[in-house]
Design a protein around this motif. Structure first.
Motif: not given
Length: 500
Positions: A28, A63-64, A67, A70, A86, A116, A118-119, A122, A425, A429
């Protein structure tokens, strides 16, 4: 390693915390400080601010929105494989962005691919942390999630210096190479519980083994060279081959058992029916969650706050340069100042909400109100010092993201935390994705950021008003706002780890 449900609350768990912290920092760091790259992209591609803003909005919003997907990947494959994958996505997306011929390519390489990745990071880091901690889970998650803010602080200054030394393309290549260290972080994520995919494959393998136990093995399989010590390796290879082809074997066995296309078709229909029932049950549960007035108000507030409060992360440096307050990005950019303030805000607001007499929803509404005032003050600020102060204020109150899981649990309970947090989320997002392009279009239309930030501040203030009004005690909601939620921590990560 055999599956275990024992929660360590220490020991190797602290190694997991450090590895997860570094993973979030590496993943991030660049997306959270994309405001430093934004003026460079404007100069390099000569596109409108609205079009270029899609790069920064997508990398934060994709990414949110994804989620739930993910989290499902982490549940099925485990934190270590997902973090490795990732790392390839984040590093590859950043390196591809160095060769971007236009903004449209950047939207794909930096916005979607890196977003994606980063999601996935996380979701993986929060899941593995929840598996290793129970009583100290809040502290562990607090340390891990500050990795994003620390990464933004470091990367904002680092990217600024790298652009001066090596240019924009060289900066992205170096940052992408650093992101490959996500694979190193993944190496420390030793699984405590076996992921769902491997449990499924193990069960299928055991079924196949039982069926083949009484079958006469081929003669070649019984031939072992005298003095050979390679039987273990051969057995391991056989197991791997079985794991790879287990799904096909299961289908063949089931078809042979039925001895007929009609029965095979009925079996497939049963599987489809079960999937449909599970999907309908999931959708019905989501519908019930959205029937709660407090939940609807919180979703609207999250959307409006994300729509209005995220654009300064992307535009604040360009605001300073457009108004002539500074010729180029400072040694300590405004993005870095806001990131550190956000880190402090997460910790401070997290401690405040633990006080029994403080209402979490009203505290969140207050942070929205104060953040909205800071946004409304940006157009009238005529000094760089004023922008620095507003960056601190806005960054501190943007730390209210640390309150979302607490408030969600208070509204719907721990049993529905997974689905409710996924809904939140999605709204967050969606707001993050729309915010920067809208602000950019306002500038392209008026050639000024004034109207854009008045719009952003108005959205945040409207969200705070809706949250306050719909949560007044006179609405007679099911759950009293003054009661503290009875949260019992559990080692079952299916309920808690989806905070990712």
């Amino acid at each position: 390693m055999s599956p275990s449900t024992v929660v360590l609350d220490g020991g190797w768990g602290w190694v997991i915390v450090v590895a997860s912290f570094m993973a979030q920092l590496l993943a991030y760091g660049s997306p959270q400080s994309v405001g430093v790259l934004y003026p460079e992209w404007l100069h390099a591609f000569q596109e409108g601010k609205g079009m270029t803003a899609w790069v920064g909005s997508l990398v934060a919003g994709v990414g949110l929105i994804a989620s739930p997907v993910c989290s499902a990947c982490v549940d099925n494959f485990g934190a270590r494989p997902v973090t490795i994958f990732s790392g390839v996505m984040v590093a590859g997306g950043l390196m591809l962005s160095a060769f971007a011929p236009n903004v449209q390519f950047l939207i794909f390489s930096y916005g979607i691919v890196v977003g994606l990745g980063c999601g996935l990071v996380y979701a993986a880091t929060l899941t593995i942390t929840c598996q290793y901690f129970d009583k100290r889970r809040g502290l562990a998650l607090g340390i891990v999630t500050t990795g994003t803010s620390v990464g933004a602080f470091i990367y904002a200054s680092a990217q600024n210096e790298l652009i001066v030394l090596f240019g924009l393309d060289g900066c992205l290549l170096i940052i992408g190479a650093l992101a490959l260290n996500l694979m190193v972080c993944a190496g420390f994520m030793r699984p405590l519980n076996m992921p769902g995919y491997y449990l499924k494959q193990k069960a299928a393998l055991e079924r196949n083994t039982e069926e083949q136990l009484f079958e006469k093995p081929p003669l070649d399989d019984l031939k072992i060279t005298a003095g050979s010590t390679s039987t273990t390796a051969e057995k391991t290879l056989t197991v791997k081959e079985l794991l790879i082809t287990v799904d096909a074997k299961d289908l063949a066995v089931q078809t042979e058992k039925k001895k007929g296309g009609l029965f095979a078709g009925l079996t497939i229909m049963k599987v489809i029916k079960k999937k449909q029932q599970a999907y309908c049950k999931y959708m019905h549960s989501m519908y019930e969650i959205l029937q709660d007035q407090a939940m609807v108000a919180f979703c609207i507030a999250i959307f409006l706050f994300s729509l209005g409060a995220f654009p300064p992360v992307l535009f604040i440096e360009d605001v300073a340069q457009t108004q002539g307050l500074i010729e180029e990005v400072s040694v300590i950019p405004l993005v870095s100042i806001g990131a550190i303030a956000t880190c402090v805000g997460k910790l401070a607001l997290g401690m405040l909400v633990d006080i029994r007499w403080i209402n979490g929803i009203y505290l969140y509404g207050f942070t929205m109100f104060a953040g909205g005032l800071a946004l409304l003050c940006i157009p009238s600020t005529k000094s760089y010092l004023g922008l620095q102060i507003l960056s601190v204020v806005l960054g501190f109150f943007s730390g209210n993201w640390s309150l979302t899981s607490y408030i969600t649990t208070k509204i719907v309970g721990l049993d529905r935390l997974t689905q409710a947090h996924g809904i939140l989320m999605f709204f967050g997002g969606f707001g993050i994705m729309l915010g920067p392009p809208v602000v950019g279009w306002f500038f392209d239309w008026t050639q000024s950021y004034d109207l854009a930030f008045y719009f952003s501040g108005g959205c945040v203030e409207l969200g705070a008003l809706i949250l306050f009004l719909l949560n007044l005690p006179c609405w007679n909601r099911k759950h009293s706002e003054n009661d503290r939620p009875d949260v019992h921590y559990t080692s079952n990560c299916e309920k808690v780890a989806s905070v990712a």
